[in-house]
Design a protein around this motif. Structure first.
Motif, mmCIF file in Angstrom:
data_model
loop_
_atom_site.group_PDB
_atom_site.id
_atom_site.type_symbol
_atom_site.label_atom_id
_atom_site.label_comp_id
_atom_site.label_asym_id
_atom_site.label_seq_id
_atom_site.Cartn_x
_atom_site.Cartn_y
_atom_site.Cartn_z
ATOM 1 N N GLN A 158 2.502 10.659 19.332
ATOM 2 C CA GLN A 158 3.554 10.602 18.632
ATOM 3 C C GLN A 158 4.810 10.350 19.320
ATOM 4 O O GLN A 158 5.238 11.045 20.002
ATOM 5 C CB GLN A 158 3.416 11.692 17.720
ATOM 6 N N GLN A 159 5.637 9.382 18.660
ATOM 7 C CA GLN A 159 7.178 9.193 19.143
ATOM 8 C C GLN A 159 7.782 10.301 18.608
ATOM 9 O O GLN A 159 7.700 11.284 17.440
ATOM 10 C CB GLN A 159 7.576 7.947 18.846
ATOM 11 N N PHE A 160 9.390 10.290 18.644
ATOM 12 C CA PHE A 160 10.167 11.216 18.393
ATOM 13 C C PHE A 160 10.571 10.949 16.801
ATOM 14 O O PHE A 160 9.992 9.853 16.378
ATOM 15 C CB PHE A 160 11.418 11.044 19.054
ATOM 16 N N TYR A 161 11.092 11.955 16.188
ATOM 17 C CA TYR A 161 11.224 11.803 14.778
ATOM 18 C C TYR A 161 12.363 10.772 14.552
ATOM 19 O O TYR A 161 13.122 10.296 15.319
ATOM 20 C CB TYR A 161 11.943 13.115 14.357
ATOM 21 N N ASN A 162 12.247 10.256 13.330
ATOM 22 C CA ASN A 162 12.908 9.047 12.887
ATOM 23 C C ASN A 162 13.336 9.102 11.333
ATOM 24 O O ASN A 162 12.690 9.240 10.513
ATOM 25 C CB ASN A 162 12.001 7.528 13.027
ATOM 26 N N PRO A 163 14.823 9.445 11.310
ATOM 27 C CA PRO A 163 15.513 9.161 12.306
ATOM 28 C C PRO A 163 15.727 10.472 13.200
ATOM 29 O O PRO A 163 15.471 11.497 12.839
ATOM 30 C CB PRO A 163 16.905 9.318 11.543
ATOM 31 N N ALA A 164 16.260 10.155 14.551
ATOM 32 C CA ALA A 164 16.283 11.181 15.350
ATOM 33 C C ALA A 164 17.533 12.101 15.131
ATOM 34 O O ALA A 164 18.384 11.795 14.543
ATOM 35 C CB ALA A 164 16.679 10.293 16.909
ATOM 36 N N SER A 165 17.131 13.339 15.113
ATOM 37 C CA SER A 165 18.089 14.375 15.026
ATOM 38 C C SER A 165 18.493 15.338 16.342
ATOM 39 O O SER A 165 17.572 16.218 16.412
ATOM 40 C CB SER A 165 17.907 15.137 13.820
ATOM 41 N N PHE A 166 19.308 14.921 17.332
ATOM 42 C CA PHE A 166 19.356 15.440 18.395
ATOM 43 C C PHE A 166 20.168 17.092 18.470
ATOM 44 O O PHE A 166 21.314 16.947 17.741
ATOM 45 C CB PHE A 166 20.136 14.786 19.425
ATOM 46 N N ALA A 216 28.165 13.609 17.218
ATOM 47 C CA ALA A 216 27.668 12.266 16.727
ATOM 48 C C ALA A 216 28.036 11.178 17.613
ATOM 49 O O ALA A 216 27.712 9.992 17.826
ATOM 50 C CB ALA A 216 28.034 12.204 15.116
ATOM 51 N N ALA A 217 29.278 11.605 18.259
ATOM 52 C CA ALA A 217 29.794 10.505 19.154
ATOM 53 C C ALA A 217 29.061 10.038 20.103
ATOM 54 O O ALA A 217 29.120 9.019 20.887
ATOM 55 C CB ALA A 217 31.146 10.756 19.723
ATOM 56 N N PHE A 218 28.106 10.929 20.619
ATOM 57 C CA PHE A 218 27.166 10.622 21.748
ATOM 58 C C PHE A 218 25.855 10.294 21.443
ATOM 59 O O PHE A 218 24.901 10.121 22.045
ATOM 60 C CB PHE A 218 27.077 11.729 22.481
ATOM 61 N N ALA A 219 25.342 10.291 19.919
ATOM 62 C CA ALA A 219 23.937 9.766 19.678
ATOM 63 C C ALA A 219 23.806 8.681 20.191
ATOM 64 O O ALA A 219 22.470 8.361 20.466
ATOM 65 C CB ALA A 219 24.264 9.783 18.192
ATOM 66 N N THR A 233 28.132 13.071 30.068
ATOM 67 C CA THR A 233 28.394 14.507 29.736
ATOM 68 C C THR A 233 28.840 14.489 28.258
ATOM 69 O O THR A 233 29.458 13.628 27.770
ATOM 70 C CB THR A 233 29.725 15.319 30.546
ATOM 71 N N ALA A 234 28.099 15.154 27.528
ATOM 72 C CA ALA A 234 28.285 15.155 25.788
ATOM 73 C C ALA A 234 28.898 16.799 25.527
ATOM 74 O O ALA A 234 29.260 17.522 26.285
ATOM 75 C CB ALA A 234 26.889 14.684 25.241
ATOM 76 N N THR A 235 28.855 16.804 24.180
ATOM 77 C CA THR A 235 29.190 18.054 23.758
ATOM 78 C C THR A 235 28.123 18.217 22.430
ATOM 79 O O THR A 235 27.864 17.445 21.913
ATOM 80 C CB THR A 235 30.613 18.144 23.267
ATOM 81 N N LEU A 236 28.096 19.625 21.907
ATOM 82 C CA LEU A 236 27.512 20.277 20.903
ATOM 83 C C LEU A 236 28.587 20.402 19.975
ATOM 84 O O LEU A 236 29.580 20.878 20.064
ATOM 85 C CB LEU A 236 26.352 21.460 21.384
ATOM 86 N N GLN A 237 28.179 20.109 18.536
ATOM 87 C CA GLN A 237 29.383 20.461 17.511
ATOM 88 C C GLN A 237 28.668 20.970 16.315
ATOM 89 O O GLN A 237 27.614 20.307 15.521
ATOM 90 C CB GLN A 237 29.924 18.994 17.278
#
Length: 258
Positions: free
Chosen positions: A197-205, A174-177, A149-153
């Motif tokens: 194509q893979q995900f963006y690098n660096p990943a930005s969730f 960022a604590a759950f990245a 379980t994460a949070t959005l910030q």
């Protein structure tokens, strides 16, 4: 029985032949079979093609809020992406969407994202015959992944690669990245196996909340503080990462995490 009388003269033979042909035609006329039924009568009207095999679609941005496709819609091509649904905080995010749209009107015409989710892939193209195999590969890859379980910030402004749309999004805390990156890794590997194509690098969730047509990054960044204040009225935005979804056109597959 003889079929031809070789002793007859050529004149009488021709007359006899004419009489025989006339009689034969009359007999055949009485024995003529009725016309065979058509294929349509036997099988019924032609059925429409399944959706996955329909002819090419002409893109009309006016039908979907001015959005422009990143790739042409072609027969057999299925737009595909992997995501985590933001269902746990959907009600709070929907309240923010309504407030933000009203707050920035008429300076910028924002529209609410209908599907609130955190993407774990780019939007790629699969052929119809690849879908089930791709889904099985993804299921196998995620078998050892653990949910949390994460949070959005906060809020952040993004544009798509073509800079034809701008988004207001809620980033993952960022604590759950690191935990999210552990789930992304096997998904990226499946993409690589299928030469996608893979995900963006660096990943930005993040979860995209609002969007507008065109490149409005500068304007929305200037309004970011006002939008942040609206979002702060909401309680903690919880994001349950307990299942991953695969969306292929109208098909949706779900993979439970450990």
């Amino acid at each position: 029985m003889a079929l031809v009388d070789y002793g007859a003269s050529s004149s009488s033979s021709s007359e006899d032949e004419g009489s025989s042909n006339t009689a034969l035609t009359e007999i055949l006329g009485t024995l003529k079979r009725p016309a065979l039924p058509t294929a349509a009568a036997l099988l019924g009207p032609k059925k429409p093609k399944p959706e996955e095999f329909v002819d090419d679609v002409v893109d009309d941005p006016a039908l979907h809020g001015g959005r422009i496709r990143s790739f042409k819609h072609e027969r057999g091509n299925w737009a595909t992406y992997v995501y985590v649904p933001a269902s746990a905080c959907a009600e709070q995010l929907e309240e923010f969407q309504a407030e933000a749209i009203a707050h920035l009107d008429p300076e910028v015409k924002l529209q609410a994202n209908e599907s609130l989710h955190l993407s774990l892939s780019r939007t790629v193209v699969l052929q119809y015959h690849q879908i089930d195999e791709f889904s099985r590969s993804l299921q196998t890859a995620l078998n050892s992944s653990t949910g949390f379980t994460a949070t959005l910030q906060g809020l952040r402004i993004y544009t798509n690669e073509e800079r034809t749309r701008t988004f207001v999004s809620a980033p993952l805390d960022a604590a759950f990245a690191e935990k999210m990156a552990a789930i992304l890794q096997p998904i990226d590997q499946v993409m690589l196996d299928y030469r996608l194509q893979q995900f963006y690098n660096p990943a930005s969730f993040h979860v995209s909340l609002l969007w507008c047509v065109g490149d409005e990054e500068e304007l929305l960044n200037s309004k970011l503080k006002e939008l942040q204040e609206l979002l702060e009225d909401q309680d903690t935005l919880s994001l349950g990462v307990h299942e991953v979804h695969l969306k292929c056109g109208k098909k949706d597959f779900t993979y439970k995490l450990r």
